[in-house]
Scaffold this active site. Structure first.
Site, short mmCIF file in Angstrom:
data_model
loop_
_atom_site.label_atom_id
_atom_site.label_comp_id
_atom_site.label_asym_id
_atom_site.label_seq_id
_atom_site.Cartn_x
_atom_site.Cartn_y
_atom_site.Cartn_z
N HIS A 16 0.83 -1.21 0.00
CA HIS A 16 0.00 0.00 0.00
C HIS A 16 0.86 1.27 0.00
O HIS A 16 0.42 2.32 0.47
CB HIS A 16 -0.95 0.05 1.21
CG HIS A 16 -1.65 -1.25 1.48
ND1 HIS A 16 -2.87 -1.56 0.92
CD2 HIS A 16 -1.28 -2.32 2.22
CE1 HIS A 16 -3.24 -2.78 1.33
NE2 HIS A 16 -2.28 -3.26 2.12
N SER A 30 15.14 20.82 -16.18
CA SER A 30 13.98 21.63 -16.45
C SER A 30 14.44 22.93 -17.09
O SER A 30 15.49 23.47 -16.72
CB SER A 30 13.24 21.92 -15.14
OG SER A 30 12.45 23.08 -15.27
N LYS A 66 16.19 20.88 -11.01
CA LYS A 66 15.50 19.62 -11.33
C LYS A 66 16.38 18.60 -12.04
O LYS A 66 17.25 18.93 -12.83
CB LYS A 66 14.29 19.91 -12.23
CG LYS A 66 13.15 20.65 -11.57
CD LYS A 66 12.50 19.88 -10.43
CE LYS A 66 11.66 18.72 -10.97
NZ LYS A 66 10.51 19.20 -11.73
N GLU A 105 9.36 7.75 -16.78
CA GLU A 105 8.01 8.26 -17.07
C GLU A 105 7.56 7.87 -18.49
O GLU A 105 6.41 7.51 -18.71
CB GLU A 105 7.98 9.78 -16.91
CG GLU A 105 8.20 10.21 -15.47
CD GLU A 105 8.47 11.69 -15.38
OE1 GLU A 105 7.58 12.43 -14.94
OE2 GLU A 105 9.58 12.12 -15.74
#
Ligand code: ARG
Length: 452
Positions: free
Chosen positions: A153, A274, A280, A287
């Site tokens: 979980h 970024s 970043k 992804e």
């Protein structure tokens, strides 16, 4: 190729709508191999002279070389790879070329080409999967003893080793490979000779053709062989499932690379920055793997929906099987290659991993097991430890700092020993459990299995 009964040319819009050459050109090596095997059977059956067969074989081999060299002009007006090659053959060698299509239809031809293509791709994909397994294995070995929390979980559950976590994906990829092998078995049967749908009145030796093409046998129902797209659907499922596995791996890595987890770092070569936020470092490969998996699943749905309403046998809808097939194969190849490179260079921040796993709460189950070993029934032990956990939260005390004996006299003075992280891991030695000892022997087993 069918102009006999037609008076008008096909509208250019219909040509554009119906062509498949823009994508099925890549079947050319298989189409040519199939045609040579078919021609050889025609020669054996006395339908071609030795000389005609030689002209066909030579012509087809030259066309193949020209396509490979980029010296072949595919024509949309000739619709697909089958007609492009046959028309060019006839243009080059004349009369003999016009005999090639005897006892054959594009329906059994495309079914054959596609199976041969899938077979080749299955072998290459299995190889690429093994490559990713090796990269995972390498990292599992490096981090065999690195302790991380295991989650259910997405809540911290129990300590595990990073090696164990990474080996879980080696297991998944192994099953994906075995599914490929299984799928290969079912598809490696030759449909050639099924004709348009009902075989042919001209009997060629189907078994000899199949053997030449490396098939394990011949299909036993011409209508099924023409209408069937099972093998493509099955392959698209196997590809989707492999994508789903790697999408889950991606999700793990995305979490691990976040500041909140801080377990892993990916190489600069496999991350992006970024344009706005200078700090970043984004796990784009993960992804995109997750995102592209959506495409893989979509391609499977695309094919299943295209086939579901079709009466036997061939319907032109079936031409739509190839764009999803090719896309899924290309996409999975890319996913496997980039993930192999990225995983190979991934590093774990071992101190952060261990510090996070050192939360004594992760050993609450071990404390219950300790009580069980003292003779307390598990349900009762669970409740007692639950009370200790509540007490720890209420008094803001670490679980291992509580005076457990004050909570229940089932706890002995040795209860504190439960909270040794290394001991806790070392005692997980049952087959399949995450102890360093187990992980080390699993790594040895995988190495022997994969580096053959
Ligand atoms: N390009 C076609 C396909 O991919 C080849 C088979 C065409 N057969 C036909 N009867 N029109 O399905």
């Amino acid at each position: 190729m069918w102009k006999g009964r037609f008076e008008k040319d096909t509208s250019s819009l219909v040509q554009q709508f119906g062509e498949s050459i823009s994508y099925d050109w890549r079947l050319f090596p298989h189409d040519i191999a199939g045609s040579i095997a078919h021609a050889r059977a025609q020669k054996v059956a006395g339908l071609l002279t030795d000389d005609e067969f030689s002209q066909i074989e030579k012509g087809l081999r030259e066309i193949k070389a020209d396509i490979e060299a980029g010296n072949f002009e595919f024509r949309t007006s000739l619709e697909d790879i089958h007609m492009n090659i046959e028309a060019e053959l006839t243009r080059r060698i004349g009369a003999a070329g016009a005999k090639l299509h005897t006892a054959r239809s594009r329906n059994d031809q495309v079914a054959t080409d596609t199976r041969l293509y899938c077979r080749t791709q299955i072998d290459e994909l299995a190889c690429a999967m093994a490559g990713l397994q090796l990269a995972l294995l390498d990292r599992a070995e490096k981090y065999a003893a690195t302790v991380i929390p295991g989650y259910t979980h997405l809540q911290r559950g129990q300590p595990v080793t990073a090696g164990h976590h990474l080996l879980a994906y080696v297991e998944m990829l192994e099953r994906d490979k075995s599914r490929l092998v299984d799928c290969r078995k079912r598809l490696n049967i030759s449909p050639l000779g099924s004709g348009a749908l009902a075989g042919s009145t001209i009997n060629l030796d189907r078994r000899a053709i199949a053997a030449e093409l490396g098939f394990d046998g011949v299909t036993t129902n011409s209508m099924d062989a023409i209408a069937d797209r099972d093998s493509i659907a099955e392959l698209l499922f196997v590809i989707s499932l492999c994508g789903v596995h790697l999408s889950r791996l991606s999700e793990d890595l995305i979490l691990w690379c976040s500041a909140e987890f801080g377990f892993a770092s990916l190489s600069d070569a496999h991350t992006t920055g970024s344009s706005l936020m200078p700090q970043k470092k984004n796990p784009d490969v993960c992804e995109l793997t997750r995102g592209k998996t959506g495409r893989l699943v979509g391609n499977l749905m695309n094919l299943l929906v295209a086939v579901k309403g079709l009466p036997l046998t061939y319907n032109r809808d079936l031409q739509e099987d190839k764009p999803p097939l090719f896309d899924s194969i290309d996409t999975l190849h890319l996913i496997l290659a980039v993930n192999t490179e990225m995983i190979g260079a991934m590093e774990l921040r071992e101190e952060t991993c261990r510090a996070t796993a050192a939360d004594p709460m992760l050993l609450a189950t071990d404390l219950a097991d300790y009580l069980v070993k003292k003779g307390v029934p598990f349900r009762h032990a669970h409740e007692l430890v639950g009370k200790a956990v509540a007490e720890a939260i209420r008094t803001r005390t670490a679980l291992d700092q509580l005076d457990l004996a004050a909570i229940d006299d089932a706890y002995g003075p040795d209860a504190k020993d439960v909270f040794s992280l290394d001991r806790a891991l070392a005692s997980r030695t049952n087959p399949g459990a995450p102890s360093v000892e187990n992980v080390t022997s699993e790594i040895a087993r995988w190495k022997a299995a994969l580096v053959r």
